[in-house]
Design an enzyme around this catalytic site. Structure first.
Site, PDB file in Angstrom:
ATOM      1  CG  HIS A 163      -1.008 -26.675 -23.341  1.00  0.00           C
ATOM      2  ND1 HIS A 163      -0.880 -25.477 -22.670  1.00  0.00           N
ATOM      3  CD2 HIS A 163       0.186 -26.864 -23.976  1.00  0.00           C
ATOM      4  CE1 HIS A 163       0.315 -24.967 -22.888  1.00  0.00           C
ATOM      5  NE2 HIS A 163       0.986 -25.784 -23.675  1.00  0.00           N
TER       6      HIS A 163
ATOM      7  CD  GLU B  49       4.049 -32.775 -24.370  1.00  0.00           C
ATOM      8  OE1 GLU B  49       5.178 -32.342 -24.659  1.00  0.00           O
ATOM      9  OE2 GLU B  49       3.004 -32.367 -24.909  1.00  0.00           O
ATOM     10  CG  ASP B  50       5.760 -31.710 -20.264  1.00  0.00           C
ATOM     11  OD1 ASP B  50       6.240 -32.641 -20.931  1.00  0.00           O
ATOM     12  OD2 ASP B  50       5.632 -30.558 -20.718  1.00  0.00           O
TER      13      ASP B  50
ATOM     14  CG  ASP C 135       2.489 -24.903 -27.126  1.00  0.00           C
ATOM     15  OD1 ASP C 135       2.838 -24.837 -25.936  1.00  0.00           O
ATOM     16  OD2 ASP C 135       3.090 -25.600 -27.971  1.00  0.00           O
TER      17      ASP C 135
ATOM     18  CG  ASP D  23       4.788   1.602 -50.632  1.00  0.00           C
ATOM     19  OD1 ASP D  23       3.617   1.523 -51.055  1.00  0.00           O
ATOM     20  OD2 ASP D  23       5.737   1.975 -51.332  1.00  0.00           O
TER      21      ASP D  23
END
Length: 716
Positions: free
Chosen positions: A110, A114-115, A175, A292
């Site tokens: 992923h 992009e990188d 992510d 609770d």
């Protein structure tokens, strides 16, 4: 606050799996595996994946890891680990939740486009269009190209991609979860910024997609960053309770014994609340009791067993009726199904909340759309690869909130408008379903009004809305809709009506708000005073008379009235709606305007008593300016009969008048009162209009309306 963000509810620990050792994986990632052997670094991911999908082909995972590791090699995270540990951690989160192989393959890749030097074309060529689509969907847009708009436009891109395949958002949520777990290395101000976006956008999206396991952990991580003091206090309460005997365990044992005795096969568990849930309960109830801090969870095999369990619990314990909810018969919009109840032990009075669901419901409750796998294949076994019939999606979230979101985002080209509207839309808590006149089911956020329904049904044509019927009765446009309501939108016959700024006060959906704001921005001269179409305000004729419907763009100041003070804005009073040749009186009001009332209007005395200065006014002649439409409010008194409303509105239409607002009071002693605010093309036609209305069968009086003086409450 520590440098590492607290992690009280990680997925791995909650599911009984060991936490991911990033340093060990970082070392394993550097070892060169053989061509066909599964790399050691993804061995744990593969085992978890095979536990959900025994027949899964792991070759795609092996190849995706090798490409991701080689392309990210040399890159480091701010925490000091090799960058490959991040996509591995994201993939493990999705594997724990039962994601299928294609999703895991895309999650390993992923960040590559992009990188790194890897291109989207390379991903598609090696792994296919499906993986390429998912990787492209989660790839961020470059700040160098979009500047400050990069973040909102990235989310817009992801949402559009999610509309076609929800697995895009599944990867994004995983992510963000891993990034939030390791956010402690960031500067405090950046932690806060990321946490705010997570709270406003990612957590609501996780809720809507039903991915409860991710949503709850994100909530706790955001809580720790944005509210550290409250977080610490809540954590201390939970730690303190853990050191004491848990009354829920005792009650769960009793429930287990009860169901065994009844012959119902069930698994009874104690389900602890996450920290944010404990915090909410404390705010709601004040002091916390021992029960609770969690809830009892009963898991059975069949749907019918859920109701059998409910019957046994309500027979042998005291049920808290107000706590019962049936989300099996009526599932939530995010796929969630369960029976909710609360029971009290008869001897001690301890109250415990109980969730009853099947094992399948439990999996969907935890993982939502991730449990569905590929939305484009037929539902069934996780290994199914057959396409869904007729190209239908297996994802039931697509027709609801996501479709609405995708529709309105197209109308928000400005990134700031989109970003603000997205946060506003996601801030709505739940969803109600209403039905149009033709039976169309319409999903709207809780708190949605008739304005929202009008725009959801008709888009920008709803600008011409003049009223709405809810369950067959006239209602105001601000009426909040309830689950199961039927709505019929009433449009101006000539399409001349227009929206009002007041509509923004009741609109809850971004689609309605954006459409209204766009029209108002394009028509800055439109006067708010003439554009509030709220028909049918129950029991308040005066309110209905004062609420005007959008007209044809002519402002209230454009009236046939000439004031003795040149340049003053002249307004016709909505309480008495004067028309020529009525005797009129003017008063100076705030902003240098002059409001005009009929001389016999009850408001005249009140205005004078309040100290408003009288201003001379008169009707203008035809040669002094244009003769715009005039408004008048008429009251029809009649005997109750069928079709009275239809016949009256038809008589009004035949006289050429347009209905701006209408109110029908509840009948009393077989008599009924109808109040209509009408727009007249020519005030000279008023007498004829009143005669036509009085000719309608059953009508015994038609009169001009005048505001009534306020009554003071009597003292006894």
């Amino acid at each position: 606050m520590s440098t590492e963000a607290p992690n009280p509810g990680s997925l791995s620990r909650r599911r009984g799996l060991p936490r991911l050792d990033l340093r060990r994986i970082g070392r394993a990632a550097l070892l060169a595996p053989s061509r066909d052997r599964l790399p050691d670094a993804i061995d744990h991911v593969a085992k978890v994946h095979r536990s959900h999908h025994p027949r899964a082909d792991l070759d795609a995972l092996r190849r995706a890891y090798l490409l991701a590791e080689s392309s990210h090699r040399g890159q480091m995270r701010k925490s000091g680990e090799p960058y490959i540990t991040h996509p591995l951690a994201v993939t493990l989160i999705l594997a724990e939740l039962g994601a299928e192989t294609t999703t895991l393959t895309a999650s390993l890749l992923h960040d590559t486009v992009e990188d790194t030097h890897v291109t989207l074309a390379q991903v598609r060529a090696e792994f296919g269009d499906e993986v390429g689509y998912l990787v492209d969907g989660v790839t961020k847009l470059e700040k160098v190209d979009y500047g400050a708009a990069a973040e909102p436009e990235t989310f817009r891109k992801m949402l559009v991609a999610t509309g076609n395949d929800v697995r895009v958002m599944s990867i994004k949520l995983a992510d963000r979860l891993h990034n939030m777990r390791t956010l402690g290395v960031m500067r405090p101000e950046k932690q806060a910024r990321i946490a705010n976006v997570t709270r406003d956008v990612l957590i609501p999206l996780a809720e809507r997609l039903g991915v409860q396991a991710i949503k709850t952990e994100l909530e706790d991580l955001v809580f720790a960053i944005l509210h550290p003091d409250e977080y610490a206090r809540t954590r201390d309460l939970v730690v303190g309770q853990a050191a004491r005997t848990d009354p829920l365990v005792v009650m769960a044992e009793g429930v287990d014994a009860l169901l065994r005795e009844a012959g119902i096969a069930a698994e009874v568990l104690v389900r602890p609340r996450h920290l944010v849930s404990v915090h909410r309960v404390r705010l709601k109830r004040g002091e916390l009791g021992g029960t609770d801090f969690g809830r009892i969870l009963v898991l059975v095999t069949e749907d019918a067993d859920c109701y059998a369990v409910l019957g046994e619990l309500h027979t042998c314990h005291t049920p808290i009726v107000s706590e019962f909810k049936d989300f099996i018969a009526a599932p939530k919009f995010n796929l969630y199904q369960s029976l909710h109840t609360a029971i009290a032990e008869r001897p001690g009075g301890e109250v415990a909340e109980v969730l009853i669901r099947t094992h399948r419901m439990h999996r969907v409750a935890e993982t939502g759309v991730i449990a569905l796998g590929n939305p484009w294949v037929a539902p069934g076994d996780a290994g199914d690869t057959a396409e869904a019939p007729d190209g239908e999606r297996a994802d039931p979230t697509r027709p609801g909130w996501l479709s609405r979101l995708l529709t309105w985002q197209e109308s928000a080209p400005d990134p700031d408008t989109f970003w603000t509207s997205l946060r506003h839309d996601l801030a709505q808590d739940a969803e109600v379903t209403v039905f149009s006149a033709d039976g169309q089911a319409l999903g709207l956020p809780a708190g949605a009004s008739c304005v929202d329904a009008a725009y959801a049904l008709h888009g920008e044509k709803a600008h011409a809305c003049i009223g709405i019927r809810v369950n067959g009765r006239l209602a105001t446009l601000g009426t909040v809709l309830r689950d199961g309501d039927s709505v019929q939108v009433l449009m101006a016959p000539d399409g001349a009506a227009r929206p009002s700024p007041e509509w923004l006060g009741t609109a809850r959906t971004a689609a309605a708000r954006i459409a209204i704001q766009r029209w108002l921005a394009a028509h800055p001269s439109a006067e708010a005073a003439t554009s509030a179409p709220e028909a049918g305000r129950s029991g308040s004729p005066a309110a209905a008379r004062s609420a005007a419907v959008p007209g044809d763009g002519k402002a209230a100041s454009q009236v046939p009235a000439v004031a003795d003070e040149p340049g003053s804005e002249v307004r016709l009073a909505g309480c008495c709606t004067p028309v020529p040749p009525d005797a009129v009186t003017g008063f100076a009001v705030r902003g240098g305007a002059v409001t005009v009332h009929r001389a016999q209007c009850a408001s005249v005395a009140r205005m004078a008593k309040a100290g408003h200065r009288k201003v001379g006014v008169r009707w203008q002649h035809g040669d002094e300016g244009p003769s715009p439409d005039c408004r008048v409010t008429l009251v029809a008194e009649a005997f109750c009969r069928a079709r009275l409303l239809v016949d009256l509105t038809e008589a009004i239409a035949q006289e050429g008048a347009a209905i701006v607002a209408a109110d029908v009071e509840p009948p009393r002693e077989q008599r009924v009162r109808h109040t209509y605010t009408l727009r007249l093309p020519d005030p000279a036609g008023l007498p004829g209009l009143m005669r036509a209305m009085q000719k309608v069968a059953g009508v015994y009086d038609v009169s001009r309306s005048a505001a009534q003086p306020a009554r003071r409450p009597s003292r006894r």
